[in-house]
Design a protein around this motif. Structure first.
Motif, PDB file in Angstrom:
ATOM      1  N   ALA A  70      72.962  45.546  12.241  1.00  0.00           N
ATOM      2  CA  ALA A  70      73.367  45.063  10.798  1.00  0.00           C
ATOM      3  C   ALA A  70      74.942  44.949  10.900  1.00  0.00           C
ATOM      4  O   ALA A  70      75.473  46.009  11.165  1.00  0.00           O
ATOM      5  CB  ALA A  70      72.892  45.833   9.809  1.00  0.00           C
ATOM      6  N   GLY A  71      75.418  43.983  10.439  1.00  0.00           N
ATOM      7  CA  GLY A  71      76.895  44.109  10.467  1.00  0.00           C
ATOM      8  C   GLY A  71      77.445  42.665   9.608  1.00  0.00           C
ATOM      9  O   GLY A  71      76.846  42.165   8.743  1.00  0.00           O
ATOM     10  N   PHE A  72      78.829  42.602   9.758  1.00  0.00           N
ATOM     11  CA  PHE A  72      79.521  41.604   9.037  1.00  0.00           C
ATOM     12  C   PHE A  72      80.505  40.828  10.124  1.00  0.00           C
ATOM     13  O   PHE A  72      80.875  41.348  11.031  1.00  0.00           O
ATOM     14  CB  PHE A  72      80.158  42.155   7.840  1.00  0.00           C
ATOM     15  N   ASP A  73      80.882  39.641   9.553  1.00  0.00           N
ATOM     16  CA  ASP A  73      81.749  38.907  10.331  1.00  0.00           C
ATOM     17  C   ASP A  73      82.631  38.390   9.225  1.00  0.00           C
ATOM     18  O   ASP A  73      82.425  37.464   8.250  1.00  0.00           O
ATOM     19  CB  ASP A  73      81.232  37.753  11.183  1.00  0.00           C
ATOM     20  N   GLN A  74      84.080  38.444   9.297  1.00  0.00           N
ATOM     21  CA  GLN A  74      85.305  38.053   8.365  1.00  0.00           C
ATOM     22  C   GLN A  74      86.172  37.462   9.028  1.00  0.00           C
ATOM     23  O   GLN A  74      86.689  38.009  10.221  1.00  0.00           O
ATOM     24  CB  GLN A  74      85.597  39.496   7.709  1.00  0.00           C
ATOM     25  N   THR A  75      86.463  36.096   8.675  1.00  0.00           N
ATOM     26  CA  THR A  75      87.758  35.401   9.015  1.00  0.00           C
ATOM     27  C   THR A  75      88.849  35.491   8.488  1.00  0.00           C
ATOM     28  O   THR A  75      88.801  34.992   6.925  1.00  0.00           O
ATOM     29  CB  THR A  75      87.291  34.004   9.217  1.00  0.00           C
ATOM     30  N   PHE A  76      90.075  35.554   8.769  1.00  0.00           N
ATOM     31  CA  PHE A  76      91.336  35.708   8.162  1.00  0.00           C
ATOM     32  C   PHE A  76      92.047  34.496   8.938  1.00  0.00           C
ATOM     33  O   PHE A  76      92.734  34.711   9.982  1.00  0.00           O
ATOM     34  CB  PHE A  76      92.018  36.811   8.135  1.00  0.00           C
ATOM     35  N   ASN A  77      91.829  33.273   8.289  1.00  0.00           N
ATOM     36  CA  ASN A  77      92.706  32.094   9.171  1.00  0.00           C
ATOM     37  C   ASN A  77      92.295  32.294  10.469  1.00  0.00           C
ATOM     38  O   ASN A  77      91.071  31.827  10.882  1.00  0.00           O
ATOM     39  CB  ASN A  77      94.163  32.143   9.110  1.00  0.00           C
ATOM     40  N   ARG A  78      92.945  32.206  11.362  1.00  0.00           N
ATOM     41  CA  ARG A  78      92.669  32.251  12.836  1.00  0.00           C
ATOM     42  C   ARG A  78      92.176  33.681  13.612  1.00  0.00           C
ATOM     43  O   ARG A  78      91.510  33.826  14.628  1.00  0.00           O
ATOM     44  CB  ARG A  78      93.830  31.942  13.856  1.00  0.00           C
ATOM     45  N   LEU A  79      92.320  34.662  12.621  1.00  0.00           N
ATOM     46  CA  LEU A  79      91.881  36.051  12.930  1.00  0.00           C
ATOM     47  C   LEU A  79      90.409  36.206  12.664  1.00  0.00           C
ATOM     48  O   LEU A  79      90.077  36.044  11.405  1.00  0.00           O
ATOM     49  CB  LEU A  79      92.650  36.974  12.347  1.00  0.00           C
ATOM     50  N   GLN A  80      89.593  36.712  13.465  1.00  0.00           N
ATOM     51  CA  GLN A  80      88.172  37.196  13.107  1.00  0.00           C
ATOM     52  C   GLN A  80      87.980  38.372  13.340  1.00  0.00           C
ATOM     53  O   GLN A  80      88.269  38.924  14.744  1.00  0.00           O
ATOM     54  CB  GLN A  80      87.290  36.130  13.987  1.00  0.00           C
ATOM     55  N   VAL A  81      87.293  39.339  12.625  1.00  0.00           N
ATOM     56  CA  VAL A  81      86.994  40.533  12.605  1.00  0.00           C
ATOM     57  C   VAL A  81      85.463  40.848  12.522  1.00  0.00           C
ATOM     58  O   VAL A  81      84.889  40.270  11.553  1.00  0.00           O
ATOM     59  CB  VAL A  81      87.686  41.759  11.653  1.00  0.00           C
ATOM     60  N   SER A  82      84.771  41.305  13.442  1.00  0.00           N
ATOM     61  CA  SER A  82      83.436  41.606  13.435  1.00  0.00           C
ATOM     62  C   SER A  82      82.939  43.226  13.705  1.00  0.00           C
ATOM     63  O   SER A  82      83.810  43.629  14.455  1.00  0.00           O
ATOM     64  CB  SER A  82      82.465  40.855  14.427  1.00  0.00           C
ATOM     65  N   GLY A 115      82.579  47.027  17.319  1.00  0.00           N
ATOM     66  CA  GLY A 115      83.515  46.192  16.618  1.00  0.00           C
ATOM     67  C   GLY A 115      84.315  45.426  17.516  1.00  0.00           C
ATOM     68  O   GLY A 115      84.514  45.711  18.699  1.00  0.00           O
ATOM     69  N   ARG A 116      84.583  44.415  16.941  1.00  0.00           N
ATOM     70  CA  ARG A 116      85.152  43.083  17.831  1.00  0.00           C
ATOM     71  C   ARG A 116      86.311  42.450  16.973  1.00  0.00           C
ATOM     72  O   ARG A 116      85.984  42.153  15.684  1.00  0.00           O
ATOM     73  CB  ARG A 116      84.275  42.139  18.225  1.00  0.00           C
ATOM     74  N   VAL A 117      87.484  42.011  17.718  1.00  0.00           N
ATOM     75  CA  VAL A 117      88.659  41.336  16.958  1.00  0.00           C
ATOM     76  C   VAL A 117      89.097  40.299  17.730  1.00  0.00           C
ATOM     77  O   VAL A 117      89.278  40.638  19.130  1.00  0.00           O
ATOM     78  CB  VAL A 117      89.815  42.416  16.664  1.00  0.00           C
ATOM     79  N   SER A 118      88.988  39.081  17.529  1.00  0.00           N
ATOM     80  CA  SER A 118      89.388  37.947  18.396  1.00  0.00           C
ATOM     81  C   SER A 118      90.471  37.242  17.630  1.00  0.00           C
ATOM     82  O   SER A 118      90.459  37.214  16.262  1.00  0.00           O
ATOM     83  CB  SER A 118      88.046  37.137  18.464  1.00  0.00           C
ATOM     84  N   THR A 145      80.554  33.542   1.671  1.00  0.00           N
ATOM     85  CA  THR A 145      81.575  32.939   1.475  1.00  0.00           C
ATOM     86  C   THR A 145      81.970  31.918   2.586  1.00  0.00           C
ATOM     87  O   THR A 145      81.073  32.307   3.704  1.00  0.00           O
ATOM     88  CB  THR A 145      82.685  33.383   0.869  1.00  0.00           C
ATOM     89  N   ARG A 146      82.874  31.210   2.550  1.00  0.00           N
ATOM     90  CA  ARG A 146      83.102  30.539   3.844  1.00  0.00           C
ATOM     91  C   ARG A 146      83.994  31.221   4.880  1.00  0.00           C
ATOM     92  O   ARG A 146      83.496  30.905   5.976  1.00  0.00           O
ATOM     93  CB  ARG A 146      84.382  29.242   3.444  1.00  0.00           C
ATOM     94  N   ASP A 147      84.381  32.368   4.527  1.00  0.00           N
ATOM     95  CA  ASP A 147      84.951  33.151   5.538  1.00  0.00           C
ATOM     96  C   ASP A 147      84.395  34.568   5.558  1.00  0.00           C
ATOM     97  O   ASP A 147      84.519  35.229   6.545  1.00  0.00           O
ATOM     98  CB  ASP A 147      86.524  33.689   5.092  1.00  0.00           C
TER      99      ASP A 147
END
Length: 579
Positions: A333-345, A380-383, A293-295
């Motif tokens: 292998a992983g994922f990248d999820q965006t919550f508005n300005r918060l990004q979790v990988s 894991g990474r949170v930005s 999806t977009r996020d």
């Protein structure tokens, strides 16, 4: 005789008749005076000019709008002023009213004029260079004459502004009447860079560098023994051109060969350096991104590393015929999820390292199976994007290393668990300073109680500073935890810092200066190594496909262990072919 009433009436009648006659005469006299109004023509001293022939039939002597021939300017001015006062104001019926200032009254000699009127041409000082007119139809007009900070014209114009320009067709220049203006192409940031070719949906760029030169100490021995060398370094880059999803393949390698061998023994003992110094080096990875999806995005990476131990390393066995080669194959292998300005990988990793057998100078081989291991881990990474161009982050990694053999050649168990935690920020300020910097802590615990815990400060940075359009400064920092075969030594904590400056003397001539400083901390052993490397490159770009490159490098290894320090100077000249 007495007078009666009749005589009084008769006298009054005579007086009335006389008054009436006087009024009539007065009226006739006024008419005659108006017909003989004095004009300036009557006082002209020229004979025969009392009545001008051109004014004789129709001249209006009493109309204030008539202008006669006068010889007294002051009298004419007074008469005109008197006539303007006597004249009524012009009628405004049917007239368009005018408000404010007229159009372009404030444009002066230059500026926007809504009436499209011609402006005064700029004035030039004596002997001042003037811009040339357009060389042909369809060519944009020359730029306005340059001015200084005060607004005055400059006394000279740079040659680039007045150089001859190739005429362009009107359709290409965007000057065809009625045709929409053409979109201007973006200026090429690298006019001598590789263009590449499209292979299906991929943009493919490839290159190969062929270099030759001399190394004063290729084995990094205490006593220098030089050999000629050659380097073949191919490169391959493929980038997908899709609206969604992405695949990037970046493969870079080299092979360094020497035109000779080193002796197998030094001072009656086995040489710490192999006799054959040829060695490969390859680093490649393929990255993929699937846009769910977009996020939400799914990420994957395949990587391969092929190399040997560094010359001068204590891990190199004595009496070797050639360096043993190791390969590291890994995947993430992983994922990248965006919550508005918060990004979790987050992602899971697995890597496998294998060493080839060591070939000795006496013809025998030695196994390196105790150095083979598999590493499993996760990261894991949170930005959070605080503002455009500033994105702080926190990253945590953990892994477990399992060796093929429980005990190594010295009887130590090398299985371990470890990881790191770091925090930093990625930033991009007006494209002048971009990159990422972080600091953290790394640690590793070993199964063998005789091996101390390996720990230390972790630094990581990748900064690019565009100081000027011609000069770029780069800074790189990296920290690694490497395996070792030294007894009672847990591992090697490696810190590397690189500072590089690139300057374009011309578009086709680039100079590169690089300084690298590294530290090798063998925890559990007294050995501490420091490395210094100073390198200068000069690149002459003939065209987009052919470059000539010269390299001069000085390498220094400073160790606290006797007979382990070394110095070396490398000189190379090569050619780069790219597409």
């Amino acid at each position: 005789m007495t007078s009666g009433p009749a005589e009084g009436r008769q006298e009054r009648a005579h007086i009335a008749r006389a008054a009436f006659a006087c009024l009539a005469l007065t009226a006739f006299a006024a008419t005659s005076a108006r017909a003989q109004t004095v004009t300036s023509d009557l006082f002209n001293p020229v004979r025969g000019s009392f009545v001008s022939p051109r004014d004789l039939p129709l001249r209006k002597t009493a109309d204030g709008t008539t202008t006669g021939t006068a010889t007294d300017p002051a009298a004419d001015a007074d008469a005109d002023t008197q006539r303007r006062k006597d004249q009524p104001a012009p009628s405004r019926i049917g007239q368009v009213p005018t408000y404010g200032l007229p159009a372009a009254s404030g444009a002066k000699d230059s500026g926007y004029d809504s009436l499209n009127r011609r402006r005064k041409q700029p004035k030039y000082y004596p002997a001042q260079a003037k811009p040339k007119p357009p060389p042909g139809p369809g060519t944009p007009p020359p730029p306005a004459p340059p001015r200084n900070a005060v607004g005055e014209l400059r006394l000279s114009i740079p040659p680039s502004e007045s150089a001859s320009k190739t005429p362009l067709p009107a359709a290409m220049a965007g000057t065809v009447v009625g045709q929409p203006p053409r979109k201007r192409l973006k200026l090429d940031d690298d006019p001598f860079g590789a263009v590449g070719d499209y292979v299906g949906p991929f943009l493919v760029k490839s290159a190969v560098e062929l270099s030759g030169g001399y190394d004063t100490n290729p084995g990094r021995l205490p006593e220098q023994r030089g050999l000629p060398l050659y380097v073949v370094a191919p490169e391959f880059l493929a980038v997908s051109d899709w609206e969604r999803h992405a695949v990037v393949a970046d493969l870079r390698g080299s092979f360094t060969g020497y035109g000779g061998t080193l002796p197998s023994s030094i001072d009656g003992g086995a040489s710490p350096s192999p006799t054959n110094l040829d060695r490969p080096d390859f680093t490649g990875h393929v990255d993929g991104r699937l846009d769910v999806t977009r996020d939400t995005r799914l990420l994957a990476q395949l990587r391969l590393r092929v190399s040997t131990d560094n010359p001068g390393s204590p891990n190199v066995q004595a009496g070797l015929a050639r360096y043993p080669i190791y390969t590291t194959v890994g995947a993430t292998a992983g994922f990248d999820q965006t919550f508005n300005r918060l990004q979790v990988s987050a992602g899971a990793t697995v890597d496998r390292t294998d060493y080839t057998f060591s070939k000795l100078t006496d013809g025998t081989t030695s196994s390196n199976d105790d150095r083979n291991f598999t590493q499993y881990g996760g990261v894991g990474r949170v930005s959070y994007e605080v503002m455009p161009g500033l994105k702080p982050f926190a990253e945590v990694e953990g892994d477990n290393r399992v060796h093929d053999q429980q005990f190594d050649r010295n009887g130590f168990q090398r299985d371990s668990t470890g990881g790191y935690a770091k925090a930093g920020s990625s930033f991009e300020f007006t494209r002048l300073l971009i990159g990422e910097v972080s600091i953290g802590y790394a640690a590793r615990n070993y199964v063998d109680p005789r091996l101390n815990r390996l720990e230390g400060l972790l630094t990581s940075a990748s900064l690019i500073w565009s100081a000027t359009p011609l000069t770029t400064a780069k800074f790189y920092s990296d920290t690694q935890i490497a395996e070792t075969t030294l007894p009672l030594t847990a591992g090697v904590l490696v810190h590397t810092y690189t500072f590089e400056v690139d300057h374009d003397f011309r578009r086709w001539l680039t100079g590169i200066g690089k300084f690298t400083y590294g530290t090798y901390d063998y925890q559990g052993d007294i050995r501490r190594d420091k490395t210094y490397s100073v390198e200068g490159d000069l690149i002459y770009k003939l065209n987009r496909n052919l470059w000539i490159k010269g390299t001069l490098r000085r390498d220094i290894l400073d160790s606290n262990v006797p007979l382990s320090s070394s110095t070396s100077t490398v000189v190379m000249l090569g050619v780069r072919v790219q597409n």
